[in-house]
Design a protein around this motif. Structure first.
Motif, PDB file in Angstrom:
ATOM      1  N   GLN A 269     -61.217 -22.381 -36.580  1.00 47.96           N
ATOM      2  CA  GLN A 269     -60.420 -21.744 -35.413  1.00 47.96           C
ATOM      3  C   GLN A 269     -59.803 -20.216 -35.353  1.00 47.96           C
ATOM      4  N   VAL A 270     -59.481 -19.793 -37.236  1.00 46.98           N
ATOM      5  CA  VAL A 270     -58.656 -19.047 -37.315  1.00 46.98           C
ATOM      6  C   VAL A 270     -59.959 -17.877 -37.142  1.00 46.98           C
ATOM      7  N   ASP A 271     -61.036 -18.478 -37.937  1.00 44.05           N
ATOM      8  CA  ASP A 271     -62.165 -17.233 -37.562  1.00 44.05           C
ATOM      9  C   ASP A 271     -62.928 -17.200 -36.473  1.00 44.05           C
ATOM     10  N   ASP A 272     -62.747 -18.332 -35.671  1.00 42.24           N
ATOM     11  CA  ASP A 272     -63.116 -18.214 -33.973  1.00 42.24           C
ATOM     12  C   ASP A 272     -62.180 -16.828 -33.610  1.00 42.24           C
ATOM     13  N   GLY A 273     -61.118 -16.748 -34.037  1.00 45.36           N
ATOM     14  CA  GLY A 273     -59.775 -15.889 -33.231  1.00 45.36           C
ATOM     15  C   GLY A 273     -60.113 -15.071 -33.439  1.00 45.36           C
ATOM     16  N   VAL A 274     -60.272 -13.750 -34.779  1.00 46.61           N
ATOM     17  CA  VAL A 274     -60.224 -12.664 -35.392  1.00 46.61           C
ATOM     18  C   VAL A 274     -62.053 -12.918 -34.475  1.00 46.61           C
ATOM     19  N   ALA A 275     -62.885 -12.963 -34.615  1.00 52.67           N
ATOM     20  CA  ALA A 275     -64.407 -13.142 -33.822  1.00 52.67           C
ATOM     21  C   ALA A 275     -64.111 -12.968 -32.228  1.00 52.67           C
ATOM     22  N   ARG A 276     -63.558 -13.302 -31.998  1.00 50.46           N
ATOM     23  CA  ARG A 276     -63.208 -12.826 -31.103  1.00 50.46           C
ATOM     24  C   ARG A 276     -62.441 -11.574 -30.572  1.00 50.46           C
ATOM     25  N   TYR A 277     -61.724 -11.116 -31.357  1.00 50.34           N
ATOM     26  CA  TYR A 277     -60.749 -10.276 -31.202  1.00 50.34           C
ATOM     27  C   TYR A 277     -61.353  -9.274 -31.803  1.00 50.34           C
ATOM     28  N   ALA A 278     -62.114  -8.949 -32.433  1.00 48.31           N
ATOM     29  CA  ALA A 278     -63.064  -8.103 -33.104  1.00 48.31           C
ATOM     30  C   ALA A 278     -64.669  -7.753 -32.590  1.00 48.31           C
ATOM     31  N   LEU A 279     -64.551  -8.633 -31.079  1.00 44.30           N
ATOM     32  CA  LEU A 279     -65.586  -7.696 -30.231  1.00 44.30           C
ATOM     33  C   LEU A 279     -65.353  -7.831 -29.140  1.00 44.30           C
ATOM     34  N   SER A 280     -63.876  -8.513 -29.029  1.00 47.20           N
ATOM     35  CA  SER A 280     -62.975  -7.968 -27.927  1.00 47.20           C
ATOM     36  C   SER A 280     -63.636  -6.632 -27.518  1.00 47.20           C
ATOM     37  N   ALA A 281     -63.467  -6.340 -25.952  1.00 51.30           N
ATOM     38  CA  ALA A 281     -64.062  -5.056 -24.864  1.00 51.30           C
ATOM     39  C   ALA A 281     -62.714  -3.383 -25.833  1.00 51.30           C
ATOM     40  N   PRO A 282     -61.172  -3.639 -26.182  1.00 50.93           N
ATOM     41  CA  PRO A 282     -60.784  -3.098 -26.986  1.00 50.93           C
ATOM     42  C   PRO A 282     -61.357  -2.671 -28.075  1.00 50.93           C
ATOM     43  N   VAL A 283     -61.712  -3.281 -28.551  1.00 50.11           N
ATOM     44  CA  VAL A 283     -61.847  -3.143 -30.119  1.00 50.11           C
ATOM     45  C   VAL A 283     -63.145  -3.179 -30.927  1.00 50.11           C
ATOM     46  N   ARG A 284     -64.516  -3.639 -29.901  1.00 50.87           N
ATOM     47  CA  ARG A 284     -65.917  -3.785 -30.181  1.00 50.87           C
ATOM     48  C   ARG A 284     -66.200  -2.390 -30.526  1.00 50.87           C
ATOM     49  N   PRO A 285     -65.896  -1.083 -29.301  1.00 43.15           N
ATOM     50  CA  PRO A 285     -66.589   0.036 -29.420  1.00 43.15           C
ATOM     51  C   PRO A 285     -66.505   1.367 -30.595  1.00 43.15           C
ATOM     52  N   SER A 286     -65.260   1.082 -30.652  1.00 41.55           N
ATOM     53  CA  SER A 286     -64.415   1.483 -32.379  1.00 41.55           C
ATOM     54  C   SER A 286     -64.899   0.982 -33.107  1.00 41.55           C
ATOM     55  N   LEU A 287     -65.117  -0.136 -33.206  1.00 40.08           N
ATOM     56  CA  LEU A 287     -65.315  -0.394 -35.028  1.00 40.08           C
ATOM     57  C   LEU A 287     -66.821  -0.531 -34.836  1.00 40.08           C
ATOM     58  N   LEU A 288     -67.579  -0.454 -33.798  1.00 36.05           N
ATOM     59  CA  LEU A 288     -69.473  -0.215 -34.121  1.00 36.05           C
ATOM     60  C   LEU A 288     -69.092   1.367 -34.810  1.00 36.05           C
ATOM     61  N   ALA A 289     -68.900   2.245 -34.223  1.00 34.73           N
ATOM     62  CA  ALA A 289     -68.506   3.484 -34.158  1.00 34.73           C
ATOM     63  C   ALA A 289     -68.429   3.550 -35.374  1.00 34.73           C
ATOM     64  N   ARG A 290     -67.766   3.136 -35.896  1.00 36.19           N
ATOM     65  CA  ARG A 290     -67.360   3.185 -37.130  1.00 36.19           C
ATOM     66  C   ARG A 290     -68.505   2.743 -38.361  1.00 36.19           C
ATOM     67  N   ASN A 291     -68.678   2.377 -38.162  1.00 33.40           N
ATOM     68  CA  ASN A 291     -70.073   1.489 -39.053  1.00 33.40           C
ATOM     69  C   ASN A 291     -71.337   2.158 -38.823  1.00 33.40           C
ATOM     70  N   VAL A 292     -71.103   2.693 -36.937  1.00 34.25           N
ATOM     71  CA  VAL A 292     -72.501   3.435 -37.536  1.00 34.25           C
ATOM     72  C   VAL A 292     -72.200   5.382 -38.265  1.00 34.25           C
ATOM     73  N   GLY A 293     -70.848   5.391 -38.027  1.00 31.79           N
ATOM     74  CA  GLY A 293     -70.825   6.670 -38.837  1.00 31.79           C
ATOM     75  C   GLY A 293     -71.082   7.137 -39.706  1.00 31.79           C
ATOM     76  N   LEU A 294     -70.792   5.296 -40.935  1.00 28.46           N
ATOM     77  CA  LEU A 294     -70.911   5.244 -42.525  1.00 28.46           C
ATOM     78  C   LEU A 294     -71.622   5.372 -42.464  1.00 28.46           C
ATOM     79  N   ALA A 295     -72.981   4.186 -41.517  1.00 28.24           N
ATOM     80  CA  ALA A 295     -74.536   4.533 -41.973  1.00 28.24           C
ATOM     81  C   ALA A 295     -75.039   5.803 -41.997  1.00 28.24           C
ATOM     82  N   ARG A 296     -74.369   6.644 -40.314  1.00 26.03           N
ATOM     83  CA  ARG A 296     -75.115   8.242 -41.282  1.00 26.03           C
ATOM     84  C   ARG A 296     -75.156   8.757 -41.793  1.00 26.03           C
ATOM     85  N   ALA A 297     -73.908   8.759 -42.331  1.00 29.68           N
ATOM     86  CA  ALA A 297     -73.270   9.253 -43.492  1.00 29.68           C
ATOM     87  C   ALA A 297     -73.966   8.957 -44.533  1.00 29.68           C
ATOM     88  N   ASN A 298     -74.201   7.950 -44.989  1.00 33.13           N
ATOM     89  CA  ASN A 298     -74.501   7.520 -45.881  1.00 33.13           C
ATOM     90  C   ASN A 298     -76.410   7.365 -46.042  1.00 33.13           C
TER      91      ASN A 298
END
Length: 398
Positions: A269-298
């Motif tokens: 349940q703890v993992d489920d809760g963190v996952a749903r938070y991470a993939l929620s609409a207020p979090v998902r776009p900025s989290l993905l943008a961070r990772n895409v930006g890191l991938a492009r720079a690296n």
């Protein structure tokens, strides 16, 4: 007794990734974040907490919480058709303990003796070794550097047999970082339809498309398909061990859910809760943008390394995901290095960790001289590792 071959890439990682002071550029996850960092990606200042500490620690919803399954379904809308309804509903999603469990569940549920499976190669070894261990015949659909590791559909057609049941692809691909573009995906779907095949797509590096247009998931293209993914790679949260398998085919979904009862009651349940938070609409776009930006720079750092050492290495530049396949050769003879010995010596002398492709993604002869680089680490780690690797190459690959 079931014959289970050694899972070479996982054993290599287990053996070396805890080396003291290791500069790990073999890791395939976008640089992992902390839960403190995750909260900072939330665009809603008055957002609910990451996890409800008053929740009772029961098993929870067996197939995954409704909110998590909805958020997972929404990820398929973001890049496919942002203004349209998701091609996937929450009922199409089954939550698992990481993508590795999702992959195993799909194969364990749907493949057995007498079946024939076609699987792209190279790819994550689980995708072809598990069907073989279950008694299926497996034909490898080999990707070629001269095709930029994009599958050749004319070759696929020659591999189909009367008992072919499943076609397995990996998009984006591990270890090459190649993307299967929509026109080729459409041709693959046409072959699957013509032979009434199950189309299984490992999409664990989706939606980390940083250098090419994002093709749709197979779930948008073909009803008799299934896709697996997780929070580990593109979302930088491997430690919560949440993945999923999704399919719009009710019969396939029922078989997956029934087989899952033998291995998983529910995820934490703890993992489920963190996952749903991470993939929620207020979090998902900025989290993905961070990772895409890191991938492009690296990726630019790695591209500069390959260009600066063109006499001793070459590659097909990846278009998505977190990994690249780089081939090293001796400067004067042009002969490929022994990639296993090369990786071991590089680690011993420089602390830089790489993965030898002939051992972990080939059969000992294919991909000779190639190593997998996981380049979406912390930028400073990658920079330091490439500087050390560059000095090693200059001194040792005469």
């Amino acid at each position: 007794m079931v014959r289970i071959p050694a899972f070479e890439v996982e054993q290599w990682m287990d053996k070396y990734e805890t080396t003291p002071g290791v500069l790990n550029i073999s890791e395939t996850c976008a640089s992992s974040i902390t839960l403190e960092q995750l909260v900072q990606f939330n665009s809603q200042k008055d957002a609910a907490p990451l996890f409800d500490l008053s929740a009772r620690m029961t098993y929870g919803t067996i197939l995954g919480s409704e909110e998590l399954r909805q958020n997972i379904a929404d990820t398929y809308r973001d890049q496919d058709e942002p203004e349209a309804a998701s091609p996937v509903s929450p009922e199409d999603v089954i939550v698992t303990q990481g993508a590795i469990s999702a992959n195993y569940l799909a194969l364990y549920s749907l493949v057995g003796p007498g079946d024939h499976v076609v699987c792209v190669f190279p790819t994550y070894q689980q995708l072809y070794s598990v069907p073989e261990s279950l008694g299926a015949e497996v034909s490898l659909w080999k990707l070629r550097a001269e095709d930029s590791y994009v599958p050749d559909v004319s070759q696929l057609k020659t591999l189909i047999k009367s008992n072919t049941k499943m076609l397995i692809i990996n998009n984006p691909n591990n270890p090459t970082g190649a993307t299967i573009p929509l026109p080729v995906l459409s041709q693959i779907v046409s072959v699957a339809k013509a032979h009434d095949l199950i189309l299984f797509s490992d999409e664990v590096y989706r939606p980390l498309f940083h250098s090419s247009p994002a093709p749709p998931s197979v779930l948008s293209l073909y009803p008799k398909s299934l896709a697996t993914s997780s929070l580990s790679k593109a979302w930088a949260l491997a430690g919560i061990r949440v993945g999923w398998v999704a399919t719009r085919d009710g019969a396939l979904r029922a078989r997956l859910a029934s087989a899952r009862d033998y291995t998983t009651i529910s995820v934490s349940q703890v993992d489920d809760g963190v996952a749903r938070y991470a993939l929620s609409a207020p979090v998902r776009p900025s989290l993905l943008a961070r990772n895409v930006g890191l991938a492009r720079a690296n990726l630019e750092l790695l591209a500069r390394f390959v260009a600066d050492h063109a006499r001793t290495c070459d590659w097909v530049r990846p278009t998505a995901g977190t990994t690249a396949l780089v081939r090293f050769r001796h400067r004067e003879s042009g002969r490929p290095v022994d990639d296993v010995a090369f990786c071991e010596d590089v680690l011993r002398r420089t602390r830089v960790m790489l993965v030898p492709a002939s051992k972990c993604f080939g059969n000992g002869t294919e991909f000779r001289g190639c190593v997998r680089v996981g380049y979406v680490s912390e930028t400073e780690v990658l920079r330091e590792a490439l500087e050390s690797l560059g000095a090693y190459v200059a001194d040792n690959l005469a």
